[in-house]
Design a protein around this motif. Structure first.
Motif, PDB file in Angstrom:
ATOM      1  N   PRO A   1      71.235  17.457  30.897  1.00 28.26           N
ATOM      2  CA  PRO A   1      70.509  16.107  31.070  1.00 28.26           C
ATOM      3  C   PRO A   1      71.502  14.899  30.853  1.00 28.26           C
ATOM      4  CG  PRO A   1      70.232  16.907  28.810  1.00 28.26           C
ATOM      5  CD  PRO A   1      71.169  18.110  29.722  1.00 28.26           C
TER       6      PRO A   1
ATOM      7  N   ASP B   1      72.710  10.314  27.495  1.00 26.99           N
ATOM      8  CA  ASP B   1      71.963   9.595  26.122  1.00 26.99           C
ATOM      9  C   ASP B   1      71.155  10.705  25.612  1.00 26.99           C
ATOM     10  OD1 ASP B   1      70.721   9.311  28.596  1.00 26.99           O
ATOM     11  OD2 ASP B   1      69.653   7.697  27.950  1.00 26.99           O
ATOM     12  N   ALA B   2      70.636  11.399  26.518  1.00 29.03           N
ATOM     13  CA  ALA B   2      69.673  12.567  26.211  1.00 29.03           C
ATOM     14  C   ALA B   2      70.488  13.843  25.373  1.00 29.03           C
ATOM     15  CB  ALA B   2      68.950  13.295  27.372  1.00 29.03           C
ATOM     16  N   ARG B   3      71.758  13.841  26.115  1.00 30.42           N
ATOM     17  CA  ARG B   3      72.461  14.778  25.486  1.00 30.42           C
ATOM     18  C   ARG B   3      72.692  14.720  23.963  1.00 30.42           C
ATOM     19  NH1 ARG B   3      75.971  15.111  30.118  1.00 30.42           N
ATOM     20  NH2 ARG B   3      77.572  14.443  28.647  1.00 30.42           N
TER      21      ARG B   3
ATOM     22  N   GLU C   1      71.278  12.818  21.958  1.00 32.47           N
ATOM     23  CA  GLU C   1      70.040  12.642  21.052  1.00 32.47           C
ATOM     24  C   GLU C   1      69.743  14.283  20.489  1.00 32.47           C
ATOM     25  OE1 GLU C   1      65.310  11.026  21.236  1.00 32.47           O
ATOM     26  OE2 GLU C   1      66.387  11.551  23.073  1.00 32.47           O
TER      27      GLU C   1
ATOM     28  N   ARG D   1      59.908  16.318  24.166  1.00 37.86           N
ATOM     29  CA  ARG D   1      60.179  15.587  25.405  1.00 37.86           C
ATOM     30  C   ARG D   1      61.289  16.321  26.028  1.00 37.86           C
ATOM     31  NH1 ARG D   1      63.061  11.167  23.376  1.00 37.86           N
ATOM     32  NH2 ARG D   1      62.724  11.686  21.448  1.00 37.86           N
ATOM     33  N   TYR D   2      61.877  17.385  25.411  1.00 39.38           N
ATOM     34  CA  TYR D   2      62.893  18.236  26.074  1.00 39.38           C
ATOM     35  C   TYR D   2      62.479  19.613  26.355  1.00 39.38           C
ATOM     36  CZ  TYR D   2      65.789  14.202  25.436  1.00 39.38           C
ATOM     37  OH  TYR D   2      66.095  12.933  25.499  1.00 39.38           O
TER      38      TYR D   2
END
Length: 109
Positions: free
Chosen positions: A63, A66-68, A70, A93-94
């Motif tokens: 991903p 920023d997602a990584r 998080e 969310r993931y």
């Protein structure tokens, strides 16, 4: 022909590795292999355990940064063993497969 770097790993793992390298998404890799996404990630985990996986093999499937970050922060706070606490902390969310992929990226170079 044989998949590149297939020495010392089972053929099905070599085939999955090649599919992952060629695919744009995890789903595409799974479709190419006729496998579930879950199985593709399992194969990547197996390849890592065999010392046959580089982050560059699957970095394009991770991903956005920023997602990584998080997800990695959640693993750092909650420990890397169990996925459910991380999944729940991130409000679902993931997908679990995405969490496993990010966890794997943290463990590979």
């Amino acid at each position: 022909g044989k998949a590149k770097g297939a020495k010392g790993m089972p053929g099905r793992l070599a085939e999955t590795l090649q599919a992952v390298r060629d695919a744009d998404t995890l789903k595409d890799a799974a479709k190419a292999r006729g496998l579930t996404v879950n199985t593709v990630v399992k194969h990547l985990e197996d390849l890592h355990a065999l010392g046959k996986l580089d982050r560059s093999d699957f970095a394009h499937l991770l991903p956005p940064e920023d997602a990584r970050e998080e997800i990695q922060d959640a693993f750092a706070a909650l420990g890397g063993e169990r996925l459910s606490p991380v999944f729940n902390a991130l409000d679902g969310r993931y997908d679990f497969e995405v969490l496993r992929l990010v966890r794997l990226a943290g463990a590979t170079l």
